[in-house]
Motif scaffolding. Structure first.
Motif, PDB file in Angstrom:
ATOM      1  N   MET A 189       0.974  -1.220  -0.147  1.00  0.00           N
ATOM      2  CA  MET A 189       0.011   0.002  -0.099  1.00  0.00           C
ATOM      3  C   MET A 189       0.862   1.243   0.003  1.00  0.00           C
ATOM      4  O   MET A 189       0.596   2.177  -0.972  1.00  0.00           O
ATOM      5  CB  MET A 189      -0.879  -0.038   1.225  1.00  0.00           C
ATOM      6  CG  MET A 189      -1.856   1.340   1.382  1.00  0.00           C
ATOM      7  SD  MET A 189      -2.730   1.300   2.828  1.00  0.00           S
ATOM      8  CE  MET A 189      -1.462   1.780   4.006  1.00  0.00           C
ATOM      9  N   PHE A 190       1.761   1.305   0.892  1.00  0.00           N
ATOM     10  CA  PHE A 190       2.763   2.264   0.918  1.00  0.00           C
ATOM     11  C   PHE A 190       3.629   2.722  -0.456  1.00  0.00           C
ATOM     12  O   PHE A 190       3.858   3.925  -0.786  1.00  0.00           O
ATOM     13  CB  PHE A 190       3.668   2.352   2.158  1.00  0.00           C
ATOM     14  CG  PHE A 190       3.024   2.712   3.392  1.00  0.00           C
ATOM     15  CD1 PHE A 190       2.486   3.822   3.453  1.00  0.00           C
ATOM     16  CD2 PHE A 190       3.160   1.879   4.420  1.00  0.00           C
ATOM     17  CE1 PHE A 190       1.859   4.369   4.963  1.00  0.00           C
ATOM     18  CE2 PHE A 190       2.681   2.048   5.595  1.00  0.00           C
ATOM     19  CZ  PHE A 190       1.953   3.351   5.833  1.00  0.00           C
ATOM     20  N   ALA A 191       3.759   1.342  -1.150  1.00  0.00           N
ATOM     21  CA  ALA A 191       4.677   1.748  -2.348  1.00  0.00           C
ATOM     22  C   ALA A 191       3.816   2.343  -3.394  1.00  0.00           C
ATOM     23  O   ALA A 191       4.040   3.101  -3.882  1.00  0.00           O
ATOM     24  CB  ALA A 191       4.902   0.238  -2.705  1.00  0.00           C
ATOM     25  N   ILE A 192       2.442   1.851  -3.292  1.00  0.00           N
ATOM     26  CA  ILE A 192       1.521   2.364  -4.461  1.00  0.00           C
ATOM     27  C   ILE A 192       1.312   3.773  -4.174  1.00  0.00           C
ATOM     28  O   ILE A 192       1.222   4.622  -5.074  1.00  0.00           O
ATOM     29  CB  ILE A 192       0.200   1.453  -4.531  1.00  0.00           C
ATOM     30  CG1 ILE A 192       0.645   0.081  -5.072  1.00  0.00           C
ATOM     31  CG2 ILE A 192      -0.757   2.284  -5.263  1.00  0.00           C
ATOM     32  CD1 ILE A 192      -0.476  -0.782  -4.923  1.00  0.00           C
ATOM     33  N   MET A 193       1.031   4.281  -2.835  1.00  0.00           N
ATOM     34  CA  MET A 193       0.624   5.511  -2.499  1.00  0.00           C
ATOM     35  C   MET A 193       2.114   6.288  -3.019  1.00  0.00           C
ATOM     36  O   MET A 193       1.801   7.405  -3.295  1.00  0.00           O
ATOM     37  CB  MET A 193       0.434   5.563  -1.016  1.00  0.00           C
ATOM     38  CG  MET A 193      -1.126   5.156  -0.733  1.00  0.00           C
ATOM     39  SD  MET A 193      -1.269   5.160   0.947  1.00  0.00           S
ATOM     40  CE  MET A 193      -1.140   6.668   1.610  1.00  0.00           C
ATOM     41  N   GLY A 194       3.156   5.812  -2.715  1.00  0.00           N
ATOM     42  CA  GLY A 194       4.347   6.631  -2.801  1.00  0.00           C
ATOM     43  C   GLY A 194       4.591   6.813  -4.334  1.00  0.00           C
ATOM     44  O   GLY A 194       4.897   8.034  -4.654  1.00  0.00           O
ATOM     45  N   TYR A 195       4.371   6.001  -5.085  1.00  0.00           N
ATOM     46  CA  TYR A 195       4.413   6.068  -6.415  1.00  0.00           C
ATOM     47  C   TYR A 195       3.355   7.128  -7.010  1.00  0.00           C
ATOM     48  O   TYR A 195       3.646   8.218  -7.903  1.00  0.00           O
ATOM     49  CB  TYR A 195       4.115   4.778  -7.343  1.00  0.00           C
ATOM     50  CG  TYR A 195       3.967   4.875  -8.795  1.00  0.00           C
ATOM     51  CD1 TYR A 195       5.289   5.060  -9.458  1.00  0.00           C
ATOM     52  CD2 TYR A 195       2.723   4.606  -9.595  1.00  0.00           C
ATOM     53  CE1 TYR A 195       5.300   5.334 -10.802  1.00  0.00           C
ATOM     54  CE2 TYR A 195       2.911   5.059 -10.967  1.00  0.00           C
ATOM     55  CZ  TYR A 195       4.093   5.298 -11.605  1.00  0.00           C
ATOM     56  OH  TYR A 195       4.083   5.381 -12.945  1.00  0.00           O
ATOM     57  N   GLY A 196       2.080   7.186  -6.360  1.00  0.00           N
ATOM     58  CA  GLY A 196       0.877   8.071  -6.668  1.00  0.00           C
ATOM     59  C   GLY A 196       1.120   9.282  -6.367  1.00  0.00           C
ATOM     60  O   GLY A 196       1.507  10.365  -7.242  1.00  0.00           O
ATOM     61  N   TRP A 197       2.090   9.704  -5.025  1.00  0.00           N
ATOM     62  CA  TRP A 197       2.475  10.892  -4.838  1.00  0.00           C
ATOM     63  C   TRP A 197       3.791  11.583  -5.731  1.00  0.00           C
ATOM     64  O   TRP A 197       3.908  12.550  -5.947  1.00  0.00           O
ATOM     65  CB  TRP A 197       3.015  11.047  -3.372  1.00  0.00           C
ATOM     66  CG  TRP A 197       2.020  10.984  -2.158  1.00  0.00           C
ATOM     67  CD1 TRP A 197       1.160  10.308  -1.374  1.00  0.00           C
ATOM     68  CD2 TRP A 197       1.248  12.320  -2.082  1.00  0.00           C
ATOM     69  NE1 TRP A 197       0.321  10.566  -0.750  1.00  0.00           N
ATOM     70  CE2 TRP A 197       0.160  11.844  -1.318  1.00  0.00           C
ATOM     71  CE3 TRP A 197       1.289  13.770  -2.528  1.00  0.00           C
ATOM     72  CZ2 TRP A 197      -0.590  12.893  -0.463  1.00  0.00           C
ATOM     73  CZ3 TRP A 197       0.392  14.480  -2.049  1.00  0.00           C
ATOM     74  CH2 TRP A 197      -0.562  14.177  -0.970  1.00  0.00           C
ATOM     75  N   TYR A 198       4.583  10.705  -5.831  1.00  0.00           N
ATOM     76  CA  TYR A 198       5.567  10.957  -6.812  1.00  0.00           C
ATOM     77  C   TYR A 198       5.151  11.513  -8.204  1.00  0.00           C
ATOM     78  O   TYR A 198       5.260  12.545  -8.718  1.00  0.00           O
ATOM     79  CB  TYR A 198       6.546   9.773  -7.023  1.00  0.00           C
ATOM     80  CG  TYR A 198       7.482   9.977  -8.219  1.00  0.00           C
ATOM     81  CD1 TYR A 198       8.583  10.439  -8.133  1.00  0.00           C
ATOM     82  CD2 TYR A 198       7.249   9.272  -9.619  1.00  0.00           C
ATOM     83  CE1 TYR A 198       9.477  10.735  -8.954  1.00  0.00           C
ATOM     84  CE2 TYR A 198       8.157   9.391 -10.643  1.00  0.00           C
ATOM     85  CZ  TYR A 198       9.399   9.999 -10.155  1.00  0.00           C
ATOM     86  OH  TYR A 198      10.199  10.468 -11.495  1.00  0.00           O
ATOM     87  N   LYS A 199       4.156  10.659  -8.741  1.00  0.00           N
ATOM     88  CA  LYS A 199       3.559  11.125 -10.055  1.00  0.00           C
ATOM     89  C   LYS A 199       2.737  12.671  -9.844  1.00  0.00           C
ATOM     90  O   LYS A 199       3.067  13.495 -10.668  1.00  0.00           O
ATOM     91  CB  LYS A 199       2.676  10.177 -10.605  1.00  0.00           C
ATOM     92  CG  LYS A 199       3.193   8.891 -11.115  1.00  0.00           C
ATOM     93  CD  LYS A 199       4.185   9.162 -12.283  1.00  0.00           C
ATOM     94  CE  LYS A 199       3.763   9.235 -13.564  1.00  0.00           C
ATOM     95  NZ  LYS A 199       4.435   9.324 -14.549  1.00  0.00           N
ATOM     96  N   TYR A 200       2.024  12.690  -8.698  1.00  0.00           N
ATOM     97  CA  TYR A 200       1.400  13.613  -8.524  1.00  0.00           C
ATOM     98  C   TYR A 200       2.361  14.987  -8.271  1.00  0.00           C
ATOM     99  O   TYR A 200       1.939  16.078  -8.921  1.00  0.00           O
ATOM    100  CB  TYR A 200       0.659  13.580  -7.140  1.00  0.00           C
ATOM    101  CG  TYR A 200      -0.322  15.002  -6.767  1.00  0.00           C
ATOM    102  CD1 TYR A 200      -1.266  15.495  -7.469  1.00  0.00           C
ATOM    103  CD2 TYR A 200       0.271  15.656  -5.642  1.00  0.00           C
ATOM    104  CE1 TYR A 200      -1.689  16.672  -6.964  1.00  0.00           C
ATOM    105  CE2 TYR A 200      -0.269  16.972  -5.259  1.00  0.00           C
ATOM    106  CZ  TYR A 200      -1.572  17.188  -6.043  1.00  0.00           C
ATOM    107  OH  TYR A 200      -2.098  18.498  -5.452  1.00  0.00           O
ATOM    108  N   ILE A 201       3.386  14.977  -7.673  1.00  0.00           N
ATOM    109  CA  ILE A 201       4.276  16.009  -7.274  1.00  0.00           C
ATOM    110  C   ILE A 201       4.969  16.392  -8.753  1.00  0.00           C
ATOM    111  O   ILE A 201       5.281  17.611  -9.140  1.00  0.00           O
ATOM    112  CB  ILE A 201       5.258  15.544  -6.355  1.00  0.00           C
ATOM    113  CG1 ILE A 201       4.625  15.652  -4.948  1.00  0.00           C
ATOM    114  CG2 ILE A 201       6.705  16.607  -6.160  1.00  0.00           C
ATOM    115  CD1 ILE A 201       5.388  15.088  -3.763  1.00  0.00           C
ATOM    116  N   LYS A 202       5.404  15.408  -9.467  1.00  0.00           N
ATOM    117  CA  LYS A 202       5.794  15.593 -10.824  1.00  0.00           C
ATOM    118  C   LYS A 202       4.836  16.587 -11.846  1.00  0.00           C
ATOM    119  O   LYS A 202       5.389  17.285 -12.398  1.00  0.00           O
ATOM    120  CB  LYS A 202       6.462  14.294 -11.515  1.00  0.00           C
ATOM    121  CG  LYS A 202       7.032  14.532 -12.588  1.00  0.00           C
ATOM    122  CD  LYS A 202       7.511  12.932 -13.081  1.00  0.00           C
ATOM    123  CE  LYS A 202       8.406  12.862 -14.160  1.00  0.00           C
ATOM    124  NZ  LYS A 202       8.966  11.729 -14.701  1.00  0.00           N
TER     125      LYS A 202
END
Length: 152
Positions: free
Chosen positions: A67-80
């Motif tokens: 869950m944290f890996a998927i959320m981290g990837y989502g936050w990465y894409k959002y910030i980008k």
């Protein structure tokens, strides 16, 4: 088992058709009146022996990591994406800033063309060129909008 022709398929086959299935007070079981305690189905003395059943699915820690890996990837894409939007906005602002002199020059050329056309029109009507401010310096005209029909 197959029901005979004179029996309905819903009647139990072990009971004779002449026997009644209703209980009277003499034929009730002894526990139906609650005179004696009812026997309950309890676990055996000492309990059941332990069962070794494997857990279904992954351990909860793996689910949390996923869950944290998927959320981290989502936050990465959002910030980008937010950074990309900021960069596009900055680019649009700088392009407008760099276009201002070009647009101002176009507006100035249009103003001068209108000014000389107005001067030529005045010369045709009045026969001479007039100066409003008694100066050769160009003064940007100010336009005031007035209504066409004035009611009194």
């Amino acid at each position: 088992m197959r029901a005979s022709a004179n029996q309905s398929p819903l009647t139990p086959t072990s009971v004779a058709p002449s026997t009644s299935l209703t209980f009277n007070s003499n034929s009730l079981p002894p526990t139906a009146g609650f005179a004696t305690p009812m026997v309950q189905d309890l676990p055996p003395q000492g309990g059941y022996e332990p069962r070794n059943l494997p857990a279904r699915g992954f351990r909860p820690g793996y689910y949390l990591l996923g869950m944290f890996a998927i959320m981290g990837y989502g936050w990465y894409k959002y910030i980008k994406g937010v950074r990309e939007l900021n960069e596009l906005g900055r680019e649009k602002m700088w392009s407008r800033i760099h276009l201002i002199p070009l647009l101002q020059a176009e507006n100035d050329r249009d103003q001068v063309r209108r000014y000389w056309a107005d001067q030529d029109r005045e010369q045709e009507l009045l026969g001479r060129r007039t100066r409003v401010y008694h100066s050769d310096r160009f003064v940007r005209p100010t336009y005031g909008i007035s209504p066409t029909n004035i009611s009194k």
